[in-house]
Enzyme design. Structure first.
Site, PDB file in Angstrom:
ATOM      1  N   LYS A  78      37.032  37.681  27.606  1.00 55.88           N
ATOM      2  CA  LYS A  78      36.376  38.549  26.619  1.00 55.88           C
ATOM      3  C   LYS A  78      37.162  39.852  26.470  1.00 55.88           C
ATOM      4  O   LYS A  78      37.590  40.432  27.469  1.00 55.88           O
ATOM      5  CB  LYS A  78      34.942  38.839  27.078  1.00 55.88           C
ATOM      6  CG  LYS A  78      34.074  39.562  26.058  1.00 55.88           C
ATOM      7  CD  LYS A  78      32.647  39.745  26.615  1.00 55.88           C
ATOM      8  CE  LYS A  78      31.732  40.439  25.626  1.00 55.88           C
ATOM      9  NZ  LYS A  78      30.369  40.649  26.192  1.00 55.88           N
ATOM     10  N   SER A 153      26.618  38.913  23.351  1.00 57.16           N
ATOM     11  CA  SER A 153      27.827  39.421  22.731  1.00 57.16           C
ATOM     12  C   SER A 153      29.082  38.650  23.112  1.00 57.16           C
ATOM     13  O   SER A 153      30.116  38.794  22.465  1.00 57.16           O
ATOM     14  CB  SER A 153      28.021  40.886  23.131  1.00 57.16           C
ATOM     15  OG  SER A 153      28.214  40.979  24.541  1.00 57.16           O
ATOM     16  N   SER A 177      24.136  38.556  27.546  1.00 58.22           N
ATOM     17  CA  SER A 177      25.322  38.247  26.747  1.00 58.22           C
ATOM     18  C   SER A 177      26.227  37.140  27.286  1.00 58.22           C
ATOM     19  O   SER A 177      27.194  36.772  26.624  1.00 58.22           O
ATOM     20  CB  SER A 177      26.162  39.511  26.548  1.00 58.22           C
ATOM     21  OG  SER A 177      25.537  40.350  25.624  1.00 58.22           O
TER      22      SER A 177
END
Ligand SMILES: [Mg+2]
Ligand SMILES: [Zn+2]
Lengths: 484, 95, 482
Positions: A78, A153, A177
């Site tokens: 990420k 997210s 997330s």
């Protein structure tokens, strides 16, 4: 190549010399080339970096000396985790050109383990969101249905792994997330105990709630990914100094004798009936495997969301104050310093980030602290106490991961509707206890459903063991999206 | 309820240049969120200690030992504007 | 009208740790711009602070010296405001739970005697960087930032508003600085900004209970400036009150060049620091063992040492005060006295000669001087045994400072041994008596002081090398005999 081969199978093949890290890396890079324009899973693809790391891994396997169970495993990271010399954007215009002169501790650990970073994966800007629609660059799509969101997210790494664009990945979980995108994408996603994985180099959203954790195609991979990332780090004062067990050692011990608590508050009105049915069926499966099931109550759960929307934005408003156009990142010229800063922040942050900065600034401002932040911290204590009380009676809590499955892009334009997505995942972030989401079925429309297992502080091993037992008894994790 | 003046004040504190439309939309959205958050005020927390950390650690220190620094060039590599080894910012007018 | 002056001082002291408060960058002064930074003190995304143990120890040490209560649990908090010299746009500081509270500092008051000034709180925080304006702050089109200082450990100590005059404020600051230097936690260098002072001043009608409106004064960076600025401000406020005006609560800046305080531009809105507990740091719970260990290492403090110097060495209070102004000087004195056990003689030499060449509060200069206590004692022994005169000794002292040599080596090399040979001296005395008949007559006429003039001639003729005691004796003998 099967693009959905778990890491433990890939590395076994490397050891047997059937394939090499370079061959697998090239295959993933080719798939990224071909498919990522549809998926939007990556912000930056680190081809050269990946090829060099893969060649080094090839040599180690040739010498019969792999460094770790992740040696040669191609991963999606990420873009909230800092990578030295590689742009780290956090999904934001304000950091679009930011090149950190340092690595996050987890990035260092992965490099030492021989893992291969394929690229920096897409995300909601500053990890604020539940759909990865709030990336400043482009949204990520769900490999099971491109019209739908992958969750967020950490939608980028989730979509990459589910779509066969990486063998595994890491995301972050502040309100759900990791677990929510894992549920939406049919993956295993784990949020470990707060402090289990160092946050050094994780671009902060809400420091007291931010956790790093892995996405795996199955529970074994998730355990391996956790094992390499976990451990004490002197650079993170909130990191726990406790030994890291071999998380795969006890996976096969089964659930016989484990006490499983089912919280009343996680089966709410308005939740998707298909989810409720799938989760109830999963609980029966665990029971049939020898677990004992009892009802537990986590009465503060209804307040957890509101608490989160005080603490999260408050800490975010503070953490994001540093993006002012002075030292790094975007600068929009202005008449004077304040004008420059205000324009830079207005242009550099997206709507959701601005909303949370405003909310957080407001709840911390003079006269409101006690009513909002102070009160939220006390309610946070109540949420923690609920878990303490429940874990005095049970070993694990079993619940749905989300109240709904992957929704359509643009479907939840109302921020409050979007926030409601995280009701079942937020309490574990607030308490710091470990929790995993494992695939437990599909809706009639073919969308994955997640089962959440929540454990005691530092008891990731039991969480993973129950998840593994369930996984072995079912085959949801073997289903793959048809992505052409 | 959060007023237009409150929103303007908060935007100034947060260094966000918002247009009139944005301020208005922000006011509406913040109020919608605050409706939910205000429910917290009704929770009985008398005698409850606040939690600021999920895991109760104390006394975490580092030794007073130097670690490497960045060179001025490394430090300034991301700076939007520099003058020699300094970061340059536009003129400062106190608010 | 007559007013009572009420002053409180807030002192920020940089701690002399090797590294910064929350990262491993050196905390030293004077490096080229932006060469002592790292991602942490730059507040780069994802970086985290970790507390420097020594900074906490220094804070506790100081708190104990001020007899503060060490809070059994304390924590750090974020203080938010935007300024480009502060990389994160918040300062990691302490707010509701400071390291220590409720202490005091004993201060010599200008009217004689001492007073205890209360210390309200002591806490730790990080310093900010430095801004250089291209031109003045008002006219500059741009400002330049050097982040070397950002993150240096600062100890903030807030006095109670118990200081009654500008002189007393200066005395407080002097005593405060001496304690810090003794403790080795701060170098006392106000010029380099390692000790910085802000003041709160208010006036109230003499004897009134209620406090007046207070004005904050910033930029007081020397003892002289503290006193001058406060004197100016007290006068300004008194005149305003006499005219029937109200005092505005504000922050004023001391302009040392022009000798006045001026209002800083009024804020569009008041500061709203939005403090909340620093989530990246965990609380400190300093247990009794930790505090006791530091208490056990505490040096004797200036006031106690001063008392001991008068009691143990029989020194006048004045000497004791000067000799204990820094730990290094007091150590120097004690070592010298051990080697040459005549306390007052040593004190005279240290005060009149050593402090002429070295600043008495410069710990390092004193600790590192080549003119060690042993060498000073060696010089004093040469005087005592008559090898050199007190006057020659001053010359020898100068040469010791210059060369760093032993007194005996200098005396030998330069032939400065005093003439103590009775025969040689007698000849000189005879010549002096012969050449100064007028003085001889004066002496015989009853002016005994006239002998001194003859002694002076002898000393001069010997080039200062004659043993003065012997010369006096001889002159007296000869004058009374013949
Ligand atoms: Mg301060
Ligand atoms: Zn640093």
């Amino acid at each position: 190549m099967d693009a959905h081969r778990p890491i433990h199978e890939l590395t076994a093949a490397f050891r047997r010399g059937e394939t090499t890290p370079s061959a697998v890396t090239e295959a993933f890079l080719a798939r990224i080339e071909k498919l990522d324009s549809k998926l939007g899973a990556y912000i930056t693809v680190t081809r050269d970096h990946a090829r060099a790391a893969a060649a080094a891994a090839d040599a180690r396997y040739r010498d019969g000396r792999p460094r770790s169970p992740l040696d040669g495993a191609p991963l999606a990271i990420k873009d909230v985790l800092c990578t030295r010399g590689i742009t780290t954007t956090c999904g934001s215009r304000i950091l679009e050109k930011f090149v950190p002169p340092y690595d996050a501790t987890i990035v260092t650990r992965l490099a030492q383990a021989g893992a291969i970073m394929l690229g920096k994966a897409n995300m909601d800007e500053f990890a604020m969101g539940s759909s990865t629609e709030h990336s400043a660059f482009y949204p990520t799509r769900n490999p099971w249905d491109l019209a739908r969101v992958p969750g967020g997210s950490s939608g980028g790494p989730a979509a990459a792994v589910a779509g066969g664009l990486a063998a595994g990945g890491y995301g972050t979980d502040t309100g759900g997330s990791i677990r929510q995108p894992a549920a939406f994408c049919g993956l295993v996603g784990l949020k470990p105990t707060y402090g289990r994985i160092s946050r050094y180099g994780l671009v902060a959203f809400a420091s007291s709630l931010d956790h790093i954790g892995p996405f795996g195609l199955d529970v074994t991979d998730t355990a391996l990914l956790l094992g390499v990332a976990a451990g004490h780090d002197p650079l993170d004062a909130t990191s726990i100094d406790a030994p890291v067990p071999d998380y795969t050692a006890d996976l096969a011990r089964g659930v016989r004798g484990l006490r499983l608590g089912v919280p009343d508050e996680y089966f709410i009105e308005g939740m998707d009936p298909e989810i409720e049915a799938a989760v109830r069926a999963a609980i029966e499966t665990l029971q049939s495997l020898g677990g004992t099931v009892e009802r537990v109550s986590l009465p503060a759960t209804p307040h957890a969301l509101a608490t989160y929307y005080v603490i999260g934005p408050a800490e975010a408003s503070s953490n994001l104050a540093r993006y002012d156009g002075v030292k790094y990142g975007l600068r929009v010229p202005g008449r004077d310093l304040i004008d420059m800063e205000s324009r830079t922040r207005a242009a550099g942050f997206g709507a959701e980030v601005k909303r949370r900065i405003m909310l957080g600034t407001y709840v911390l401002s003079a006269g409101y602290y006690d009513a909002y932040y102070g009160q939220a911290q006390k309610v946070r204590t109540l949420v923690r106490r609920d878990f303490d009380a429940a874990f005095a009676r049970v070993d694990l809590i079993v619940a749905p991961t989300t109240p709904n499955v992957a929704f359509r892009h643009g479907e939840k334009a109302d921020p409050v509707q979007m926030y409601l997505n995280d009701v079942f995942t937020i309490p574990a972030d607030m308490s710091g206890v470990p929790a995993v989401s494992v695939p437990c079925g599909f809706t009639k429309a073919g969308l994955p459903i997640g089962l959440q297992l929540i454990g005691k502080t530092l008891d990731e091993a039991t969480v993973l063991r129950a998840a593994y037992a369930y996984e072995q008894a079912t085959d949801w994790h073997r289903r793959r999206p048809d992505l052409q | 309820m959060i007023s237009r003046q409150d929103v303007e004040h908060v935007a100034r504190l947060a260094r966000l240049a918002l247009t009139a439309d944005e301020l208005e939309r922000m006011r509406e959205q913040l109020n919608a969120i605050l409706v939910h958050i205000d429910a917290l005020k009704a929770v009985d927390t008398s005698g409850v200690e606040p939690t600021s950390h999920a895991v109760p650690l104390v006394n975490v220190f580092r030794d007073d030992e130097p670690r490497g620094c960045l060179s001025a060039d490394e430090m300034l590599q991301n700076a939007p504007d520099r003058a020699g080894a300094f970061v340059r910012v536009p003129r400062i007018i106190e608010d | 009208m007559s007013y009572d002056v009420v002053i409180g001082l807030e002192v920020h002291a940089q701690l002399t740790t090797r590294t910064k408060m929350f990262c491993g960058c050196p905390a030293t002064f004077g490096a080229p711009p932006n060469t002592q930074t790292c991602p942490i003190c730059q507040g780069m995304p994802g970086t985290l602070p970790v507390i420097n143990r020594r900074a906490v120890e220094y804070g506790v040490r100081t708190a104990l010296a001020f007899s503060c209560r060490i809070n059994p649990a304390c924590r750090f908090a974020r203080k938010h405001y935007y300024y480009p010299d502060m990389p994160k746009n918040f300062q990691i500081s302490q707010y509701e739970e400071p390291l220590a509270e409720d202490g005091w500092l004993e201060v010599d008051v200008p009217t004689g005697g001492t007073r205890r000034i209360g210390i309200q709180r002591l806490h730790l925080e990080e310093d900010v960087g430095k801004l250089v304006h291209e031109g003045t702050l008002e006219s500059a089109q741009a400002s330049l930032v050097d982040y070397n200082r950002a993150g240096v450990p600062l100890m903030e100590t807030v006095s109670r508003p118990e200081i009654r005059s500008p002189e007393e404020a200066a005395a407080y600051l002097r005593a405060f600085r001496a304690v810090l230097i003794y403790l080795g936690v701060n170098d006392g260098n106000m010029e380099e900004g390692s000790l910085r002072c802000d003041a709160n001043v208010s006036l109230k009608p003499a004897g009134a209970r209620e406090l007046g409106t207070k004005v904050e004064i910033k930029n007081l960076n020397s003892f002289r400036n503290v006193q001058r600025a406060l004197e100016f401000e007290v006068k300004r406020q008194a005149e305003a009150l006499d005219r029937g005006e109200r005092i505005v609560q504000e922050t004023r800046l001391w302009d040392a060049d022009h000798g006045y305080t001026r209002s800083m531009r009024s804020k569009e809105f008041a500061h709203d620091y939005r403090y909340f507990p620093e989530p990246d740091l965990v609380p400190l719970k300093l247990d009794a063992a930790f505090v006791e260990r530091i208490a056990g290492e505490l040096p004797e403090l200036p006031r106690a040492r001063r008392g001991r110097f008068t009691a143990e060495f029989g020194l006048p209070a004045y000497d004791a005060g000067i000799l204990t102004q820094s730990r290094a000087l007091a150590d120097y004195y004690e070592t010298a006295v051990r080697a040459f056990p005549q306390p007052k003689v040593v004190s005279n030499w240290v005060m009149s000669e050593l402090l002429r060449v070295l600043p008495g509060d410069d710990e390092r200069a004193i600790a590192e001087t080549r003119l060690t206590p042993a060498r000073l004692a060696g010089l004093l022994r040469l005087i005592e045994d008559g090898t050199i005169s007190g006057k020659i000794a001053k010359t020898v002292f100068e040469k010791m400072v210059e060369t760093g040599d032993e007194a005996s080596a200098i005396v030998r090399r330069e032939g400065l041994t005093q003439v103590a040979d009775a025969g040689a001296l007698e000849a000189l005395v005879d010549a002096a008596i012969a050449g100064n008949q007028r003085a001889v007559e004066d002496f015989r006429g009853g002016k005994t002081a006239a002998a001194k003039a003859i002694v002076g001639h002898v000393m001069k003729a010997s080039g200062g090398k004659a043993n003065p005691a012997m010369v006096s004796r001889l002159v007296e003998q000869k004058l009374t005999k013949s």
